[in-house]
Design a protein around this motif. Structure first.
Motif, PDB file in Angstrom:
ATOM      1  N   ARG A  94       0.836  -1.206   0.000  1.00 38.33           N
ATOM      2  CA  ARG A  94       0.000   0.000   0.000  1.00 38.33           C
ATOM      3  C   ARG A  94       0.878   1.267   0.000  1.00 38.33           C
ATOM      4  N   ALA A  95       1.944   1.243   0.780  1.00 45.71           N
ATOM      5  CA  ALA A  95       2.809   2.427   0.865  1.00 45.71           C
ATOM      6  C   ALA A  95       3.491   2.682  -0.485  1.00 45.71           C
ATOM      7  N   ALA A  96       3.965   1.634  -1.141  1.00 52.31           N
ATOM      8  CA  ALA A  96       4.635   1.811  -2.428  1.00 52.31           C
ATOM      9  C   ALA A  96       3.640   2.213  -3.514  1.00 52.31           C
ATOM     10  N   ALA A  97       2.392   1.750  -3.388  1.00 51.89           N
ATOM     11  CA  ALA A  97       1.367   2.048  -4.389  1.00 51.89           C
ATOM     12  C   ALA A  97       0.966   3.523  -4.374  1.00 51.89           C
ATOM     13  N   GLN A  98       1.427   4.271  -3.351  1.00 43.95           N
ATOM     14  CA  GLN A  98       1.141   5.720  -3.335  1.00 43.95           C
ATOM     15  C   GLN A  98       1.704   6.433  -4.555  1.00 43.95           C
ATOM     16  N   LEU A  99       2.694   5.831  -5.198  1.00 47.40           N
ATOM     17  CA  LEU A  99       3.221   6.425  -6.433  1.00 47.40           C
ATOM     18  C   LEU A  99       2.101   6.654  -7.430  1.00 47.40           C
ATOM     19  N   GLU A 100       1.055   5.821  -7.354  1.00 42.29           N
ATOM     20  CA  GLU A 100      -0.111   6.041  -8.207  1.00 42.29           C
ATOM     21  C   GLU A 100      -1.290   6.617  -7.438  1.00 42.29           C
ATOM     22  N   SER A 101      -1.518   6.127  -6.208  1.00 37.89           N
ATOM     23  CA  SER A 101      -2.779   6.470  -5.534  1.00 37.89           C
ATOM     24  C   SER A 101      -2.812   7.920  -5.074  1.00 37.89           C
ATOM     25  N   SER A 102      -1.646   8.544  -4.920  1.00 36.68           N
ATOM     26  CA  SER A 102      -1.633   9.961  -4.567  1.00 36.68           C
ATOM     27  C   SER A 102      -0.748  10.736  -5.537  1.00 36.68           C
ATOM     28  N   LYS A 103      -1.382  11.585  -6.347  1.00 39.31           N
ATOM     29  CA  LYS A 103      -0.603  12.397  -7.282  1.00 39.31           C
ATOM     30  C   LYS A 103       0.333  13.323  -6.516  1.00 39.31           C
ATOM     31  N   ALA A 104      -0.128  13.829  -5.369  1.00 40.92           N
ATOM     32  CA  ALA A 104       0.715  14.748  -4.583  1.00 40.92           C
ATOM     33  C   ALA A 104       1.955  14.007  -4.084  1.00 40.92           C
ATOM     34  N   PHE A 105       1.777  12.762  -3.604  1.00 37.87           N
ATOM     35  CA  PHE A 105       2.934  11.964  -3.172  1.00 37.87           C
ATOM     36  C   PHE A 105       3.898  11.773  -4.336  1.00 37.87           C
ATOM     37  N   ALA A 106       3.347  11.407  -5.505  1.00 39.15           N
ATOM     38  CA  ALA A 106       4.201  11.114  -6.667  1.00 39.15           C
ATOM     39  C   ALA A 106       4.980  12.352  -7.099  1.00 39.15           C
ATOM     40  N   LYS A 107       4.300  13.492  -7.131  1.00 40.55           N
ATOM     41  CA  LYS A 107       4.978  14.713  -7.575  1.00 40.55           C
ATOM     42  C   LYS A 107       6.039  15.142  -6.563  1.00 40.55           C
TER      43      LYS A 107
END
Ligand code: AMP
Ligand code: GLY
Length: 417
Positions: A94-107
């Motif tokens: 779940r934590a690694a999937a934030q690369l997709e699930s949160s645009k703010a995290f990814a940016k």
């Protein structure tokens, strides 16, 4: 051995079809699957969605490997649940999937690690977001933060469009928008396999996001794809690995979230061949998976078993040299509210060079009918993009599916180039 694929779209049909080709695989369960996976001898649909219930099923059936297709179960932590119970699963936590699930995290992540992408700002306050648009002018890109299956994005060419998008996305409490610089160029999908340490690039591909021919109309989840994508030259490929993929995996590992699973970098490649990241997905693309897996000659089960053992460094993938091209048949009304319940018939028999992957279909009293937006992905292999397109189109035209929408120009960039 038994394998479980989580999901029910065209990507999951293609994954299950490919996994079932392994000599070591007897049965592939697909949860929930669709009308296509229901009709295949080696595949079995399982009506389960809850992560704990899926893990119970995997234990009961002695499933050797679980592969996750879509983003939603990843963001819900299905990989964490399986791992906590000692079950083998391929996908990011779940934590690694934030690369997709949160645009703010990814940016923020890309900024921290110097990974090329569009300049952006994140807003919760509508007035500040409107003022930002006024300062920067158009074209400008407005994105909802959160999972939106590629549909929460407005590329605004007028200020009115940008303001309306902000109001729509910030209309709900707790909403957040990311406003981005517009990047010009050609897009490509760059998908890799990761085992937490090692990385193995899959064949490149190109999606077609707009609903209508000539890349007109609203964005969709993807109306067709082909592989390989000639815009990814060897030089561009090397840059993507060096400047985007490797720093991303190193950064995730350093931050305590080593990435395992399919990592999908959506690229924008400018006229000088410089790639930048449009977005990350933590899964295979759909319809990219259909064309990539059509070309994969290696045993996917063996490859993914190695990936879950951290042994990808010892794997070399074999590819069919031909082009694969897939055309999506979508329901009337898509990408808005799709008309469901249409009879789907006269499907061409599968051949070595032609497969119809099902997405939103279901079997109702033994009859196939549509059950959502993207219904089928008709995928052909041929020596050129043009011939693959013709083959796929011929098959599309013979299929019975009232109101179906499809694009007749999939692969147009490669054909023109
Ligand atoms: P996304 O869901 O972030 O992939 O965005 C969907 C689509 O919008 C992309 O595939 C692009 O076609 C377009 N898009 C997103 N961000 C940008 C950008 N910064 N510049 C230009 N086009 C973009
Ligand atoms: N076809 C684009 C995606 O899967 O996100």
């Amino acid at each position: 051995m038994k394998v479980l694929v989580i999901g029910g779209g065209g990507r999951e049909h293609a994954l299950a079809w490919k996994l079932a080709q392994s000599e070591r695989v007897q049965t592939v369960f697909v949860a929930p699957g669709n009308g296509g996976t229901a009709g295949d001898a080696h595949l079995r649909n399982v009506p389960i969605a809850d992560p704990q219930a899926l893990a119970d099923f995997a234990v009961a059936e002695k499933v050797a490997l679980t592969v996750v297709g879509p983003e939603a179960p990843l963001a819900a932590g299905v990989v964490d649940v399986f791992r906590a119970r000692g079950l083998r699963i391929f996908g990011p936590t779940r934590a690694a999937a934030q690369l997709e699930s949160s645009k703010a995290f990814a940016k923020d992540f890309m900024q921290r690690h110097g990974i090329p992408t569009a300049l952006y700002m994140s807003f919760e306050d509508a007035a500040a977001a409107h003022a930002h648009v006024e300062r920067h002018g158009v074209p400008i890109v407005v994105k909802a933060d959160g999972l939106a299956a590629g549909k929460g994005v407005v590329v605004a060419t007028t200020a009115d469009e940008a303001h309306a998008a902000i109001d729509a996305m910030l209309g709900t409490p707790g909403g957040r928008v990311v406003i981005e610089e517009f990047m010009a160029g050609e897009e490509a999908s760059f998908i890799v396999l990761c085992d937490g340490t090692n990385v193995l690039p899959l064949a490149t591909s190109q999606d077609h996001k707009r609903i209508f021919d000539g890349d007109q109309g609203p964005n969709t989840g993807g109306m067709g794809a082909y592989s390989p994508a000639p815009v990814v030259t060897p030089n561009v490929h090397a840059k993507v690995m060096h400047e985007i993929v490797q720093p991303t995996l190193a950064g995730m590992a350093r931050e305590g979230h080593p990435f395992t699973g399919f990592l999908y970098a959506g690229l924008m490649i400018d006229a000088q061949g410089q790639p930048r990241t449009v977005e990350f997905n933590c899964r295979l693309g759909d319809p990219e998976a259909e064309v990539i897996l059509m070309r994969l000659k290696s045993d996917l089960f063996e490859v993914l078993m190695r990936a879950t053992e951290g042994q990808l460094a010892s794997v070399e993938l074999q590819w069919d040299r031909r082009v694969a091209l897939g055309i999506v048949m979508a329901a009337a009304g898509y990408p808005g509210t799709p008309r469901k319940g249409e009879v789907v018939g006269r499907l061409p028999a599968a051949r070595e060079d032609l497969q119809v992957f099902h997405a939103a279909t279901e079997l109702v009293d033994g009859r196939l009918q549509s059950s959502g937006g993207r219904v089928l992905c008709v995928t052909a292999l041929a020596d050129s993009v043009r011939v693959a397109q013709q083959k796929a189109l011929e098959a599309v035209q013979q299929i019975q599916f009232d109101g179906a929408q499809w694009r007749s120009d999939i692969g147009h960039r490669a054909i023109r180039a």
